[in-house]
Scaffold this active site. Sequence first.
Site, PDB file in Angstrom:
ATOM      1  N   GLU A  45       8.512  -8.064  -0.978  1.00 48.56           N
ATOM      2  CA  GLU A  45       8.913  -6.983  -1.626  1.00 48.56           C
ATOM      3  C   GLU A  45       8.607  -6.751  -2.468  1.00 48.56           C
ATOM      4  O   GLU A  45       8.675  -7.470  -4.137  1.00 48.56           O
ATOM      5  CB  GLU A  45      10.093  -6.089  -1.535  1.00 48.56           C
ATOM      6  CG  GLU A  45      10.094  -4.777  -1.242  1.00 48.56           C
ATOM      7  CD  GLU A  45      11.214  -3.659  -1.346  1.00 48.56           C
ATOM      8  OE1 GLU A  45      10.902  -2.900  -0.905  1.00 48.56           O
ATOM      9  OE2 GLU A  45      12.728  -3.926  -1.744  1.00 48.56           O
ATOM     10  N   LYS A 120       7.427   1.539   4.422  1.00 53.70           N
ATOM     11  CA  LYS A 120       8.815   1.408   5.190  1.00 53.70           C
ATOM     12  C   LYS A 120       9.043   3.279   5.826  1.00 53.70           C
ATOM     13  O   LYS A 120       9.021   3.893   4.553  1.00 53.70           O
ATOM     14  CB  LYS A 120       9.201   1.342   3.924  1.00 53.70           C
ATOM     15  CG  LYS A 120      10.420   0.486   3.450  1.00 53.70           C
ATOM     16  CD  LYS A 120      11.099   0.269   2.149  1.00 53.70           C
ATOM     17  CE  LYS A 120      12.236  -0.187   2.033  1.00 53.70           C
ATOM     18  NZ  LYS A 120      13.093  -0.292   0.740  1.00 53.70           N
ATOM     19  N   CYS A 163      12.315  -4.633   3.736  1.00 53.83           N
ATOM     20  CA  CYS A 163      14.020  -4.809   2.692  1.00 53.83           C
ATOM     21  C   CYS A 163      15.490  -3.353   3.253  1.00 53.83           C
ATOM     22  O   CYS A 163      16.035  -4.036   4.092  1.00 53.83           O
ATOM     23  CB  CYS A 163      14.097  -4.536   1.535  1.00 53.83           C
ATOM     24  SG  CYS A 163      15.224  -4.473   0.096  1.00 53.83           S
TER      25      CYS A 163
END
Length: 287
Positions: A45, A120, A163
């Site tokens: 990321e 995300k 993440c």
Amino acid sequence: MSSSHPVAALCQMTATPDKEANFATGARLVEEAQAAGASMVFLPEGFDYIGSNLKQTLQLSETLSGETITRYSELARKLGVWLSLGGFHERGENWETKKRIYNSHIILNDQGDIVSVYRKGHLFDVELAEKGVSLKESSFTNPGTTLVPPVQTPIGKVGLAVCYDLRFPEHSLALLKHGAEILTYPSAFTVATGIAHWEVLLRARAVETQCYVLAAAQVGPHHPKRSSYGHALAVDPWGAVLSDLGPADSGLALVEVDLQKLRDTRRDMPVQQHRREAEYYRSLDAD
């Protein structure tokens, strides 16, 4: 590596607001991975940059057709490798007036084509004063609204996340239900949360899905206000750690992906067939 199994490469780096320096590091790691026999390379990321303030983070962002993805596309094509580019700061429609971008995980094939984009969904809005953690990702990021199907790659079917998605088992189980064999969590975990939860969460996602889990990571100080934990990690379908890059400034880990091992694990402990989803979602208040 000489193996009958495909090889994945996990990368660890320390991105800063300097996009050119970040690309130099990323390209070097990809080249080293390809030379070592990897067919797919995973970057963390924020591989493009990690900004030091909101204004800079927005201004440095790009579209999918911008210079950064174009350069990585050319690199993938030149080297003949697949790339997982997780956590790209993607400009969406009206980004300048809305002051919002996407945190996007992009898969490039060995021809340099974009074959999948996952934006995300779980945004990191956390205030842990006693741990020195204060981040509000929603202040500059739009949440994605859908998961994307796992991508067939040379190492197997890869399910995409980024993440903070790691903390939500429903996400990984949904990807499993659609055929995922490898889950990937490119990350920039904070030091405090990394020490407490990084390895245990990655191993849990591997055990509950019986997938390989590959997590490239940011490490060290990006600027005076932010540092990342590191420890890029690879876990097998039994939950065993295959590689841990620790706190190294930058580095590369090569992992053999043995899909027969995955199939054997699922055969010997058939937890997916034992799931009782109708029971899990039935109201506990029902008579």
